[in-house]
Motif scaffolding. Structure first.
Motif, mmCIF file in Angstrom:
data_model
loop_
_atom_site.group_PDB
_atom_site.id
_atom_site.type_symbol
_atom_site.label_atom_id
_atom_site.label_comp_id
_atom_site.label_asym_id
_atom_site.label_seq_id
_atom_site.Cartn_x
_atom_site.Cartn_y
_atom_site.Cartn_z
ATOM 1 N N ARG A 158 28.382 23.254 45.158
ATOM 2 C CA ARG A 158 29.117 24.353 44.103
ATOM 3 C C ARG A 158 29.102 25.282 45.409
ATOM 4 O O ARG A 158 28.596 26.049 45.600
ATOM 5 C CB ARG A 158 27.737 24.330 42.935
ATOM 6 C CG ARG A 158 29.368 25.164 42.193
ATOM 7 C CD ARG A 158 28.196 25.639 40.503
ATOM 8 N NE ARG A 158 27.767 24.858 39.938
ATOM 9 C CZ ARG A 158 27.790 24.818 39.692
ATOM 10 N NH1 ARG A 158 28.123 26.035 38.344
ATOM 11 N NH2 ARG A 158 27.177 23.666 38.079
ATOM 12 N N ARG A 159 30.586 25.678 45.548
ATOM 13 C CA ARG A 159 30.998 27.115 45.987
ATOM 14 C C ARG A 159 30.890 28.198 44.797
ATOM 15 O O ARG A 159 30.958 29.739 45.107
ATOM 16 C CB ARG A 159 32.509 26.423 46.820
ATOM 17 C CG ARG A 159 31.866 25.650 47.728
ATOM 18 C CD ARG A 159 31.232 25.838 49.415
ATOM 19 N NE ARG A 159 31.553 25.415 50.193
ATOM 20 C CZ ARG A 159 32.665 25.676 51.027
ATOM 21 N NH1 ARG A 159 33.248 26.236 50.475
ATOM 22 N NH2 ARG A 159 32.359 24.265 51.786
ATOM 23 N N TRP A 160 31.347 27.873 44.068
ATOM 24 C CA TRP A 160 32.387 29.035 43.315
ATOM 25 C C TRP A 160 32.724 27.924 41.424
ATOM 26 O O TRP A 160 32.596 26.710 41.469
ATOM 27 C CB TRP A 160 33.080 29.825 43.367
ATOM 28 C CG TRP A 160 34.384 29.295 43.450
ATOM 29 C CD1 TRP A 160 34.810 28.397 44.416
ATOM 30 C CD2 TRP A 160 35.332 28.729 42.658
ATOM 31 N NE1 TRP A 160 35.942 28.447 44.901
ATOM 32 C CE2 TRP A 160 36.774 28.842 43.212
ATOM 33 C CE3 TRP A 160 35.510 29.145 41.461
ATOM 34 C CZ2 TRP A 160 37.787 27.718 42.974
ATOM 35 C CZ3 TRP A 160 37.064 28.240 41.010
ATOM 36 C CH2 TRP A 160 38.379 27.953 41.343
ATOM 37 N N PHE A 167 34.900 29.688 37.694
ATOM 38 C CA PHE A 167 34.838 30.329 37.225
ATOM 39 C C PHE A 167 34.585 29.976 35.185
ATOM 40 O O PHE A 167 35.374 29.050 34.882
ATOM 41 C CB PHE A 167 36.574 29.703 37.004
ATOM 42 C CG PHE A 167 37.643 31.221 36.529
ATOM 43 C CD1 PHE A 167 37.056 32.490 36.058
ATOM 44 C CD2 PHE A 167 38.179 29.992 35.136
ATOM 45 C CE1 PHE A 167 38.181 32.606 35.482
ATOM 46 C CE2 PHE A 167 39.000 31.033 33.696
ATOM 47 C CZ PHE A 167 38.834 32.388 34.314
#
Length: 223
Positions: free
Chosen positions: A215-217, A219
Motif C-alpha cells: 500500500r502506497r496511500w 484516501f
C-alpha cells in the motif's frame, strides 16, 4: 453501441446533421407464430439450454481478433457472445451458447486472444476470443468478482468482495501477490504509472504498488 434498461443492445449509426438511426438490436425480437406450432416448439425447448440476455450489466467490449472487430457481450446469466459490430449478429464460428457458469456484472479483460471474465461464483474464467471455448478458472476467490479484471504487462489484477486484490499470472495461474484493502471492491481498478488504484465500498480509494501489492496511500471520502 447503446445498452437499454430492458437488457437489449442497439447499434446506433451517426448521420449528418446530428441525426441517428438504429442499425441493429440484440437480441432480435422474436416473432411468435402462435398456435399449435408454437406450443409444440415450447414442449421440446429447454429454457435452461438457451442463452439468456434479459439482463446485461457488463459494458460490451470491442476487440480485434483475426483482423476482424468483435463486440463481446456478457449477460448477468453468464452467457457470452461475440457479435459483428456492423450488423449485431453473432460472428461465424461462435458456439450457439457460451456460459461461464456464474453471474457476470463486469466487463471482461482481454489480451486480444483470450477474455477473462469475473463471476458471481468468485472465480475468473478464460474464454478463447476466436472459438468461444471456455477454459478452467484462472483464480478462485471466496467472494463474488463484481469488478472488471484488469490485464496489464502480463499480470491479471482481480478484485473481489472479500476485500482482497490479487495479481495473477494468467498463463500459469500463479498468484504473484495478494493485498487486503479496507472494503469490498465492486468498482473497477485502474493503473496510474506503477500504482494500481482500487476503489472500495467503504468510500476509500487505495493505491497499491502494481508489482508488489504494497500500500502506497489511501484516501477516504465522506460516507
Amino acid at each position: 453501441v447503446v445498452r437499454a434498461a430492458d437488457g437489449h443492445l442497439s447499434g446506433v449509426r451517426l448521420l449528418p446533421n446530428n441525426e441517428q438511426e438504429v442499425a441493429w438490436s440484440f437480441p432480435e425480437q422474436q416473432q411468435s407464430s402462435g398456435g399449435l406450432n408454437s406450443f409444440i416448439r415450447g414442449l421440446f425447448t429447454s429454457k435452461s439450454s438457451q442463452a439468456d440476455y434479459s439482463a446485461i450489466y457488463a459494458t460490451p467490449r470491442v476487440e480485434t481478433v483475426d483482423n476482424q472487430q468483435r463486440l463481446y457481450v456478457a449477460s448477468y446469466a453468464g452467457d457470452v457472445v461475440a457479435l459483428n459490430p456492423i450488423d449485431g449478429k453473432p460472428v461465424s464460428g461462435w458456439p450457439e451458447r457460451v456460459n461461464v457458469g456464474g453471474h457476470v456484472a463486469a466487463s471482461p479483460a482481454s489480451d486480444g486472444k483470450r477474455l477473462y471474465v469475473g463471476t458471481g461464483l468468485g472465480d475468473v474464467r478464460s474464454i478463447d476470443a476466436a472459438s468461444g471455448s471456455v477454459g478452467t478458472a484462472i483464480v478462485a476467490t471466496e467472494a463474488r468478482v463484481w469488478s472488471e479484471p484488469l490485464l496489464a504487462d502480463g499480470t491479471l489484477y482481480v478484485s473481489s468482495l472479500d476485500r482482497t486484490v490479487r495479481a495473477i499470472d494468467p498463463a500459469t495461474k500463479a498468484v504473484r501477490w495478494t493485498a487486503q484493502v479496507d472494503g469490498a471492491v465492486a468498482g473497477n481498478p485502474t493503473l496510474a504509472g506503477d500504482l494500481l488504484i482500487v476503489p472500495t465500498l467503504q468510500s476509500q480509494v487505495i493505491a497499491l504498488d502494481a508489482k508488489t501489492g504494497e500500500r502506497r496511500w489511501a484516501f477516504t471520502g465522506d460516507n
